[in-house]
Design an enzyme around this catalytic site. Structure first.
Site, PDB file in Angstrom:
ATOM      1  N   ASP A 264       0.867  -1.180   0.000  1.00  0.00           N
ATOM      2  CA  ASP A 264       0.000   0.000   0.000  1.00  0.00           C
ATOM      3  C   ASP A 264       0.899   1.224   0.000  1.00  0.00           C
ATOM      4  O   ASP A 264       1.913   1.249   0.701  1.00  0.00           O
ATOM      5  CB  ASP A 264      -0.894   0.011   1.245  1.00  0.00           C
ATOM      6  CG  ASP A 264      -1.958  -1.076   1.230  1.00  0.00           C
ATOM      7  OD1 ASP A 264      -2.367  -1.492   0.131  1.00  0.00           O
ATOM      8  OD2 ASP A 264      -2.378  -1.513   2.315  1.00  0.00           O
TER       9      ASP A 264
ATOM     10  N   ASP B 246      -7.057  -1.815  -4.315  1.00  0.00           N
ATOM     11  CA  ASP B 246      -8.104  -1.495  -3.346  1.00  0.00           C
ATOM     12  C   ASP B 246      -9.174  -0.609  -3.982  1.00  0.00           C
ATOM     13  O   ASP B 246     -10.372  -0.774  -3.731  1.00  0.00           O
ATOM     14  CB  ASP B 246      -7.512  -0.777  -2.136  1.00  0.00           C
ATOM     15  CG  ASP B 246      -6.496  -1.615  -1.382  1.00  0.00           C
ATOM     16  OD1 ASP B 246      -6.548  -2.853  -1.465  1.00  0.00           O
ATOM     17  OD2 ASP B 246      -5.630  -1.006  -0.708  1.00  0.00           O
TER      18      ASP B 246
END
Length: 169
Positions: free
Chosen positions: A119, A133
Protein backbone atom coordinates in the site's frame (compact mmCIF):
# COMPACT_ATOMS: atom_id res chain seq x y z
CA UNK A 1 -20.38 -11.73 -25.78
CA UNK A 2 -19.39 -8.04 -25.87
CA UNK A 3 -20.01 -7.76 -22.12
CA UNK A 4 -17.65 -10.67 -21.47
CA UNK A 5 -14.93 -8.87 -23.43
CA UNK A 6 -15.62 -5.68 -21.47
CA UNK A 7 -15.32 -7.58 -18.19
CA UNK A 8 -11.95 -9.12 -19.16
CA UNK A 9 -10.63 -5.87 -20.66
CA UNK A 10 -11.51 -4.00 -17.45
CA UNK A 11 -9.86 -6.73 -15.37
CA UNK A 12 -6.72 -6.74 -17.53
CA UNK A 13 -6.29 -2.96 -17.54
CA UNK A 14 -6.90 -2.78 -13.79
CA UNK A 15 -4.39 -5.55 -13.10
CA UNK A 16 -1.72 -4.02 -15.32
CA UNK A 17 -2.13 -0.54 -13.84
CA UNK A 18 -2.13 -1.89 -10.27
CA UNK A 19 0.94 -4.08 -10.71
CA UNK A 20 2.81 -1.37 -12.63
CA UNK A 21 2.17 1.27 -9.97
CA UNK A 22 3.19 -1.18 -7.23
CA UNK A 23 6.42 -2.00 -9.08
CA UNK A 24 7.22 1.71 -9.36
CA UNK A 25 6.26 2.32 -5.72
CA UNK A 26 8.48 -0.55 -4.57
CA UNK A 27 11.47 1.24 -6.13
CA UNK A 28 10.60 4.94 -5.78
CA UNK A 29 8.51 5.08 -2.57
CA UNK A 30 9.41 2.12 -0.39
CA UNK A 31 12.41 2.78 1.84
CA UNK A 32 12.28 6.52 1.21
CA UNK A 33 10.76 9.41 3.10
CA UNK A 34 7.13 10.15 2.33
CA UNK A 35 6.56 12.51 -0.57
CA UNK A 36 3.60 14.82 -1.02
CA UNK A 37 1.62 15.88 -4.08
CA UNK A 38 -1.32 18.16 -4.83
CA UNK A 39 -0.43 20.63 -2.10
CA UNK A 40 0.02 17.90 0.48
CA UNK A 41 -3.41 16.38 -0.14
CA UNK A 42 -1.84 13.11 -1.37
CA UNK A 43 1.07 11.40 0.36
CA UNK A 44 3.12 8.58 -1.12
CA UNK A 45 4.46 6.33 1.61
CA UNK A 46 4.88 2.56 1.47
CA UNK A 47 3.69 0.00 3.98
CA UNK A 48 3.38 -3.77 3.70
CA UNK A 49 -0.08 -4.91 4.75
CA UNK A 50 -0.50 -8.61 5.54
CA UNK A 51 -4.14 -8.12 6.53
CA UNK A 52 -7.19 -6.63 4.87
CA UNK A 53 -8.14 -2.96 4.54
CA UNK A 54 -6.74 -0.87 7.37
CA UNK A 55 -4.45 -3.75 8.38
CA UNK A 56 -7.46 -5.67 9.71
CA UNK A 57 -6.55 -9.24 10.73
CA UNK A 58 -2.84 -9.11 9.86
CA UNK A 59 -2.36 -12.79 10.74
CA UNK A 60 -5.08 -13.96 8.35
CA UNK A 61 -3.06 -13.63 5.14
CA UNK A 62 -3.80 -17.22 4.11
CA UNK A 63 -7.52 -16.62 4.64
CA UNK A 64 -7.45 -13.52 2.41
CA UNK A 65 -5.44 -15.44 -0.19
CA UNK A 66 -8.08 -18.17 -0.24
CA UNK A 67 -10.95 -15.67 -0.38
CA UNK A 68 -9.35 -13.81 -3.31
CA UNK A 69 -8.95 -17.11 -5.18
CA UNK A 70 -12.64 -17.88 -4.57
CA UNK A 71 -13.66 -14.45 -5.89
CA UNK A 72 -11.55 -14.92 -9.04
CA UNK A 73 -12.97 -18.41 -9.69
CA UNK A 74 -16.53 -17.16 -9.20
CA UNK A 75 -16.06 -14.26 -11.60
CA UNK A 76 -14.39 -16.50 -14.20
CA UNK A 77 -17.33 -18.94 -13.99
CA UNK A 78 -20.07 -16.31 -14.37
CA UNK A 79 -18.23 -14.09 -16.90
CA UNK A 80 -19.60 -15.78 -20.04
CA UNK A 81 -23.19 -15.27 -18.86
CA UNK A 82 -22.92 -11.57 -17.94
CA UNK A 83 -25.28 -9.53 -20.10
CA UNK A 84 -25.13 -6.10 -18.48
CA UNK A 85 -22.50 -3.41 -18.99
CA UNK A 86 -22.73 -2.39 -15.32
CA UNK A 87 -22.21 -5.95 -14.12
CA UNK A 88 -19.34 -6.45 -16.58
CA UNK A 89 -17.57 -3.34 -15.31
CA UNK A 90 -18.25 -4.19 -11.68
CA UNK A 91 -17.00 -7.76 -11.96
CA UNK A 92 -14.04 -6.64 -14.07
CA UNK A 93 -12.98 -4.13 -11.41
CA UNK A 94 -13.49 -6.72 -8.65
CA UNK A 95 -11.35 -9.21 -10.58
CA UNK A 96 -8.62 -6.60 -11.06
CA UNK A 97 -8.61 -5.66 -7.38
CA UNK A 98 -8.74 -9.17 -6.01
CA UNK A 99 -6.19 -10.33 -8.58
CA UNK A 100 -3.82 -7.44 -7.93
CA UNK A 101 -3.74 -7.96 -4.19
CA UNK A 102 -3.64 -11.75 -4.65
CA UNK A 103 -0.53 -11.37 -6.79
CA UNK A 104 1.09 -9.51 -3.88
CA UNK A 105 0.06 -12.20 -1.40
CA UNK A 106 1.43 -14.92 -3.67
CA UNK A 107 4.69 -13.36 -4.84
CA UNK A 108 5.84 -10.74 -2.33
CA UNK A 109 7.84 -11.42 0.83
CA UNK A 110 7.90 -13.14 3.25
CA UNK A 111 6.81 -16.30 1.38
CA UNK A 112 4.60 -17.70 -1.39
CA UNK A 113 0.95 -17.33 -0.38
CA UNK A 114 1.81 -15.27 2.71
CA UNK A 115 3.11 -12.08 1.14
CA UNK A 116 2.09 -8.63 2.25
CA UNK A 117 0.19 -6.27 -0.04
CA UNK A 118 2.07 -3.07 -0.93
CA UNK A 119 0.00 0.00 0.00
CA UNK A 120 1.45 3.40 -0.89
CA UNK A 121 -1.18 6.12 -1.45
CA UNK A 122 -2.70 8.22 1.32
CA UNK A 123 -5.29 10.93 0.73
CA UNK A 124 -5.51 13.47 3.53
CA UNK A 125 -5.36 11.73 6.89
CA UNK A 126 -7.09 8.60 5.59
CA UNK A 127 -5.75 5.09 5.37
CA UNK A 128 -2.98 4.01 3.02
CA UNK A 129 -4.14 2.02 -0.01
CA UNK A 130 -3.18 0.90 -3.52
CA UNK A 131 -4.99 0.88 -6.86
CA UNK A 132 -6.21 -2.70 -6.42
CA UNK A 133 -8.10 -1.49 -3.35
CA UNK A 134 -9.69 1.23 -5.46
CA UNK A 135 -10.66 -1.34 -8.10
CA UNK A 136 -12.43 -3.38 -5.40
CA UNK A 137 -14.25 -0.25 -4.22
CA UNK A 138 -15.29 0.72 -7.76
CA UNK A 139 -16.37 -2.84 -8.52
CA UNK A 140 -18.44 -3.04 -5.35
CA UNK A 141 -20.15 0.26 -6.22
CA UNK A 142 -21.00 -0.93 -9.73
CA UNK A 143 -22.36 -4.22 -8.35
CA UNK A 144 -24.44 -2.46 -5.68
CA UNK A 145 -25.93 -0.04 -8.21
CA UNK A 146 -26.86 -2.93 -10.51
CA UNK A 147 -28.36 -4.90 -7.62
CA UNK A 148 -30.40 -1.92 -6.34
CA UNK A 149 -31.61 -1.22 -9.88
CA UNK A 150 -32.71 -4.84 -10.18
CA UNK A 151 -30.47 -5.52 -13.18
CA UNK A 152 -29.83 -9.26 -13.43
CA UNK A 153 -26.20 -10.32 -13.67
CA UNK A 154 -26.96 -13.10 -16.14
CA UNK A 155 -29.43 -13.49 -18.95
CA UNK A 156 -32.77 -14.87 -17.81
CA UNK A 157 -33.30 -18.52 -18.68
CA UNK A 158 -36.27 -19.60 -20.76
CA UNK A 159 -38.23 -22.69 -19.67
CA UNK A 160 -35.99 -24.77 -21.97
CA UNK A 161 -32.86 -23.64 -20.13
CA UNK A 162 -31.59 -21.33 -22.87
CA UNK A 163 -30.96 -17.62 -22.24
CA UNK A 164 -34.08 -15.61 -22.97
CA UNK A 165 -33.75 -12.71 -25.41
CA UNK A 166 -35.41 -10.45 -22.85
CA UNK A 167 -32.68 -11.13 -20.27
CA UNK A 168 -29.82 -10.16 -22.54
CA UNK A 169 -30.18 -6.39 -22.05
Amino acid sequence: MRRTYLLWATAAVGLVVDQTTKAVAAVVVEGHEASHAFGGAVTFTAIRNSGAAGSFAPRATLVFTFLALCVLVFIARVAPAVRSTGWALGLGFLFAGAGGNLADRLFRTPAFGRGAVLDFIQVGNGGIFNLADQCVTAGALFVLVQAFRGVPMRAAKSPGGEPDAMGSA
